[in-house]
Design a protein around this motif. Structure first.
Motif, PDB file in Angstrom:
ATOM      1  N   UNK A 265       2.204  83.194  61.902  1.00 19.41           N
ATOM      2  CA  UNK A 265       2.626  84.533  62.324  1.00 19.41           C
ATOM      3  C   UNK A 265       1.626  85.538  61.782  1.00 19.41           C
ATOM      4  N   UNK A 266       1.751  86.764  62.247  1.00 17.44           N
ATOM      5  CA  UNK A 266       0.804  87.813  61.872  1.00 17.44           C
ATOM      6  C   UNK A 266       1.581  89.068  61.504  1.00 17.44           C
ATOM      7  N   UNK A 267       1.201  89.697  60.403  1.00 20.42           N
ATOM      8  CA  UNK A 267       1.716  91.030  60.094  1.00 20.42           C
ATOM      9  C   UNK A 267       0.658  92.041  60.508  1.00 20.42           C
ATOM     10  N   UNK A 268       1.103  93.141  61.080  1.00 14.23           N
ATOM     11  CA  UNK A 268       0.135  94.111  61.613  1.00 14.23           C
ATOM     12  C   UNK A 268       0.706  95.512  61.498  1.00 14.23           C
ATOM     13  N   UNK A 269      -0.144  96.426  61.142  1.00 18.80           N
ATOM     14  CA  UNK A 269       0.187  97.849  61.180  1.00 18.80           C
ATOM     15  C   UNK A 269      -0.885  98.542  62.000  1.00 18.80           C
ATOM     16  N   UNK A 270      -0.452  99.181  63.082  1.00 20.77           N
ATOM     17  CA  UNK A 270      -1.392  99.873  63.965  1.00 20.77           C
ATOM     18  C   UNK A 270      -0.920 101.312  64.119  1.00 20.77           C
ATOM     19  N   UNK A 271      -1.874 102.231  64.035  1.00 19.47           N
ATOM     20  CA  UNK A 271      -1.513 103.637  64.160  1.00 19.47           C
ATOM     21  C   UNK A 271      -2.617 104.473  64.784  1.00 19.47           C
ATOM     22  N   UNK A 272      -2.231 105.679  65.183  1.00 18.10           N
ATOM     23  CA  UNK A 272      -3.154 106.656  65.759  1.00 18.10           C
ATOM     24  C   UNK A 272      -3.261 107.838  64.811  1.00 18.10           C
ATOM     25  N   UNK A 273      -4.455 108.109  64.332  1.00 18.57           N
ATOM     26  CA  UNK A 273      -4.716 109.274  63.491  1.00 18.57           C
ATOM     27  C   UNK A 273      -5.177 110.404  64.393  1.00 18.57           C
ATOM     28  N   UNK A 274      -4.387 111.479  64.416  1.00 18.98           N
ATOM     29  CA  UNK A 274      -4.636 112.615  65.326  1.00 18.98           C
ATOM     30  C   UNK A 274      -5.205 113.775  64.529  1.00 18.98           C
ATOM     31  N   UNK A 275      -6.427 114.204  64.899  1.00 19.04           N
ATOM     32  CA  UNK A 275      -7.077 115.285  64.173  1.00 19.04           C
ATOM     33  C   UNK A 275      -6.401 116.625  64.429  1.00 19.04           C
ATOM     34  N   UNK A 276      -6.004 116.869  65.665  1.00 16.45           N
ATOM     35  CA  UNK A 276      -5.424 118.164  66.014  1.00 16.45           C
ATOM     36  C   UNK A 276      -4.032 118.334  65.419  1.00 16.45           C
TER      37      UNK A 276
END
Length: 395
Positions: A265-276
């Motif tokens: 199995x895989x653990x994952x954290x994915x996110x979007x860093x928004x400058x504005x």
């Protein structure tokens, strides 16, 4: 010249063995209270030894390479056939040079054969057994050397393959981490073995966003690295400026559930860093929660869903928080928090947060280096698991 020296050395060794046998026979006679005639014993030993040795050496190919027990049977048969003429010749020489008492040659031969023949048989069998054992030992040593050489060559090949695999894996990681105005990002990647099951990625999505990902495959080594390469490819394929982190995790999860090996199995954290918006919108699929550090304080960002590759119908959710100037966000794998010291004490998330608070004013690179240095000192540079740390500093 070298051949003559080798032959002479071997000849001297053989004569020494025959004389040693003569000394043993003389000692047996003396112990039994019999009269010892050194001349007769020496002549007998040299004659019987040399004639037997020379004859058996000529017939060596007849019996030596035969399988057991035929080699012994043929050797014994040849020895029994050769003993009568060898003994007769030896007794004749002894009768001529050192007769025990006035008697006819025939009488000497007929009445004196038992002990010399017995000695020759015992000596010849012992020499044959010794040479067979030496040959077997030599062959086994050669076989062992070949096995070691093959093993060394195979190990060297595996090391080269692992080295190339690590180079390939490193090439998949960001060579230069993309930066976003108002933020600084730094990362550290430390495999426990030649290749790693840890993965991180930072990539641009439009002018105002960065995709940030950190993941960890169950296990380590080549199998974990291969699976992690697939996860990286899937994340890159599904990621876009408009793709929500929860939707991306769902797609990657469905892909893995149809292809992942049992028990993985895989653990994952994915996110979007928004400058504005100065926000980090993310989905945590069974990964360790981020640590958010502000001047003088820190907190763990809880929340998350199931690991990837196990539950195909899992519905993932996403969260969001603001990154204010001076904030520091730490994303990490369990190789950091579960590092152990010599007393088997765990580094732990609390100590990680404490270290981060103590360096909260540092840049992302400085904070990253400070944390890795403290973990490295804690575990004595002995990482049991792959360790990855990613720091985002808000300016």
């Amino acid at each position: 010249m070298n051949l003559n020296r080798a032959w002479l050395s071997q000849f001297i060794q053989e004569q020494t063995r025959y004389l040693s046998a003569a000394a043993v026979v003389a000692a047996v006679f003396w112990a039994n209270g019999q009269e010892v005639n050194p001349a007769i014993i020496i002549v007998y030993s040299l004659m019987l030894g040399n004639l037997t040795g020379f004859s058996m050496q000529l017939l060596f190919p007849v019996f030596w390479n035969r399988p057991f027990p035929w080699n012994w049977l043929v050797f014994a048969a040849i020895l029994l056939l050769l003993l009568p003429p060898i003994y007769t010749a030896s007794a004749t020489v002894v009768w001529l040079l050192a007769p025990l008492a006035p008697q006819s040659l025939w009488h000497y031969i007929v009445n004196g054969w038992r002990f010399p023949v017995l000695v020759v048989c015992v000596y010849s069998l012992l020499v044959f057994a010794y040479r067979r054992a030496s040959e077997i030992l030599k062959l086994r040593n050669l076989e062992l050397e070949r096995t070691v050489e093959l093993g060394s060559a195979k190990l060297e090949m595996q090391e080269q393959e692992l080295k190339r695999a690590r180079e390939i894996q490193q090439s998949l990681l960001p060579k230069e981490i993309p930066q976003l105005a108002g933020f600084e990002i730094a990362a550290a990647w430390h495999p426990a073995l030649a290749v790693s099951g840890d993965y991180f990625d930072v990539f641009k999505l439009g002018e105002h966003k960065l995709g940030i990902c950190i993941a960890d495959v169950a296990g380590k080594g080549v199998s974990a690295a291969l699976l992690m390469a697939n996860v990286q490819a899937a994340v890159r394929a599904f990621a876009s400026e408009t793709e929500h982190p929860a939707d991306l995790c769902s797609k990657v999860n469905q892909l893995l559930c149809g292809n992942i090996a049992s028990g993985k199995f895989v653990t994952l954290l994915y996110g979007l860093l928004d400058r504005e918006e100065r926000t980090f919108q993310y989905c945590n699929a069974g990964h360790l929660p981020p640590i958010l550090v502000a001047p003088g304080r820190s907190r763990t960002i809880d929340g998350g869903g199931a690991v990837l590759g196990v539950f195909s119908s899992w519905q993932y959710e996403q969260s969001q928080f603001e990154l204010k100037p001076g904030d520091r966000m730490l994303l990490f794998t369990d190789g950091i928090s579960e590092a152990f010291d010599a007393q088997e004490r765990e580094f732990g998330e609390a100590q990680l947060a404490t270290c981060a608070r103590g360096n909260s004013s540092a840049s992302a690179k400085e904070l990253n280096a400070a944390v890795m240095a403290e973990v490295d000192a804690f575990c004595g540079s002995h990482f049991r698991d792959d360790a990855t740390l990613l720091v985002v500093a808000a300016k």
